[in-house]
Design an enzyme around this catalytic site. Structure first.
Site, PDB file in Angstrom:
ATOM      1  N   CYS B 129       0.836  -1.203   0.000  1.00 53.06           N
ATOM      2  CA  CYS B 129       0.000   0.000   0.000  1.00 53.06           C
ATOM      3  C   CYS B 129       0.870   1.251   0.000  1.00 53.06           C
ATOM      4  CB  CYS B 129      -0.922  -0.017   1.215  1.00 53.06           C
ATOM      5  SG  CYS B 129      -2.004   1.410   1.306  1.00 53.06           S
ATOM      6  N   CYS B 132      -0.433   4.198   2.023  1.00 51.97           N
ATOM      7  CA  CYS B 132      -0.316   3.996   3.476  1.00 51.97           C
ATOM      8  C   CYS B 132       1.113   4.207   3.938  1.00 51.97           C
ATOM      9  CB  CYS B 132      -0.704   2.579   3.894  1.00 51.97           C
ATOM     10  SG  CYS B 132      -2.242   1.981   3.240  1.00 51.97           S
ATOM     11  N   ASP B 133       2.051   3.611   3.230  1.00 52.32           N
ATOM     12  CA  ASP B 133       3.412   3.509   3.747  1.00 52.32           C
ATOM     13  C   ASP B 133       4.431   4.380   3.015  1.00 52.32           C
ATOM     14  OD1 ASP B 133       2.343   1.629   5.447  1.00 52.32           O
ATOM     15  OD2 ASP B 133       2.882  -0.060   4.172  1.00 52.32           O
TER      16      ASP B 133
END
Lengths: 103, 301
Positions: B129, B132-133
């Site tokens: 992701c 997300c990261d």
């Protein structure tokens, strides 16, 4: 016992010097899976007395996130006697969190 | 005894629950992980009608509360088997439940590369992701693997965050939208690695480099601290294969009316064989499968 927010200043006292095990939840406001995990941790915090659960916002506490090599969230790190003893990345169900913490 | 048991609390399963409850059926939703499904990973939903810019988390939570307020039973238990009969049975890790109908809304999960140490390095350099990261890789070198829209979008996003982005793809052209490819080609910190597969992950406690192997079998090492894997999604229906017809990829075979090969068992959302897997098509399937389940129940009264 509710979940307390931990910052760089009190990390040593609250986490490393703790007598009981500490479950550290590295998270961020914008992270959906982190927000999903939070109510699970709240439940466990209210059910268990032999583990302390704390929250670290990685946007506010970049240094701590970097120091502990957090590169994906949600990230749960279990400390016992000031040492990391277990780590889990990603959203996991309640049973798995309980298993992760252990007795 | 339930009227409808829904397996999975993603957008399609929860939509099915709304339709079931509004028809006054007794509905149980079973979910292994948490409500919301894959959509909770989306920062902002921009293609759902009349809900621009809502976060995936808010969308999922609003939907979940709507379903609960309608009087749906929801249990967080993993389903391991379903049994057919006049009364159908759903067996979970914690118990078993009887129902007149079952709707499978099992969704998809990220496809893994399937190479050594991939699991171990998740959260230590390996991610599925980028939104997300990606923030953890500010000014670092990273790579994206894949050739579809997700891979292209991830690479675009990472170009603005990371120092350098390698886009590793097993072919020499992309499946994803041309517009995205054009945008990527304008970036000055991207390098395309064509006709190559990631074959090895290196690093002790965190990722430090990957080995890519090209069509001729030549290996090349790329030094990166983050590898974003965007090679598609896979369904998780193997537990039902004995009873339910699946295609070669594991998707449940059912036409638009969401009927599986077993009477009274329906499928909705990403788990079904279909062309377009989007939030809105998941919701649509939820409505159809529940309507069909309700019809099945009412015809047998």
């Amino acid at each position: 016992m509710g979940i307390v927010n931990v910052k760089k200043d009190n990390f040593e006292d609250v986490v490393l010097k703790s007598k009981e095990k500490v479950l550290v939840d590295f998270n961020a406001d914008w992270c959906g899976p982190c927000r999903m995990l939070r109510p699970i941790l709240d439940e466990i915090a209210s059910e268990r007395s032999n583990v302390k659960i704390v929250s670290i916002n990685i946007d506010d506490e970049e240094d701590l996130a970097m120091k502990y090599g957090v590169s994906s969230i949600p990230c749960l790190v279990l400390f016992d006697g000031g040492k990391e003893v277990n780590r889990s990345v990603g959203l996991i169900p309640k049973d798995a969190v309980i298993e992760f913490i252990g007795e | 005894m339930y009227d409808i048991i829904i397996v999975g609390a993603g957008p399609s399963g929860l939509t099915a629950a709304i339709y079931g409850r509004r028809a006054n059926k007794k509905v149980l939703v079973l979910e292994a992980l948490s409500y919301g499904g894959q959509i909770i990973n989306t920062l902002k939903i921009e293609n759902y009608p009349a809900a621009p810019n809502i976060s995936g988390f808010d969308f999922a939570t609003t939907l979940y509360n709507q379903v609960k307020d309608l009087g749906t039973d929801i249990k967080f238990e993993k389903v391991i088997e379903i049994k057919d009969g006049i009364e159908k049975e759903v067996i979970t890790t914690k118990g078993s439940y009887k129902s007149k109908t079952i709707i499978l809304a099992t969704g998809c999960e990220n496809r893994k590369l399937g190479i050594d140490r991939e699991e171990e390095l998740i959260g230590r350099g390996v991610s599925y992701c980028a939104t997300c990261d990606g923030g953890f890789y500010k000014d670092k070198d990273v790579a994206v693997v894949g050739g579809g829209n997700t891979a292209l979008e991830d690479a675009l996003y990472l170009c603005d965050v990371a120092n350098k982005v390698y886009l590793i793809h097993r072919r020499d052209e992309f499946r994803g939208e041309e517009g995205l490819v054009d945008k990527l080609k304008e970036k000055n910190n991207i390098e395309f690695v064509y006709n190559s597969n990631v074959t090895k992950l290196n690093g002790d406690d965190k990722l430090s480099s990957v080995i890519v192997t090209d069509k001729e079998g030549n290996d090349k090492e790329i030094m990166i601290s983050g590898l974003f894997i965007a090679v598609g999604k896979i369904p998780e229906n193997e537990n039902f294969r004995k009873l339910i017809n699946l295609d070669d990829s594991g998707y449940i075979i059912a036409p638009e009316n969401c009927h599986t090969n077993v009477e009274g068992i329906f499928v909705c959302g990403d788990a079904r064989v279909k062309e377009v897997r989007q939030l809105v098509t998941a919701a649509s399937d939820g409505a159809i499968s529940a309507t069909e389940a309700i019809r099945y129940i009412n015809e047998r009264k």
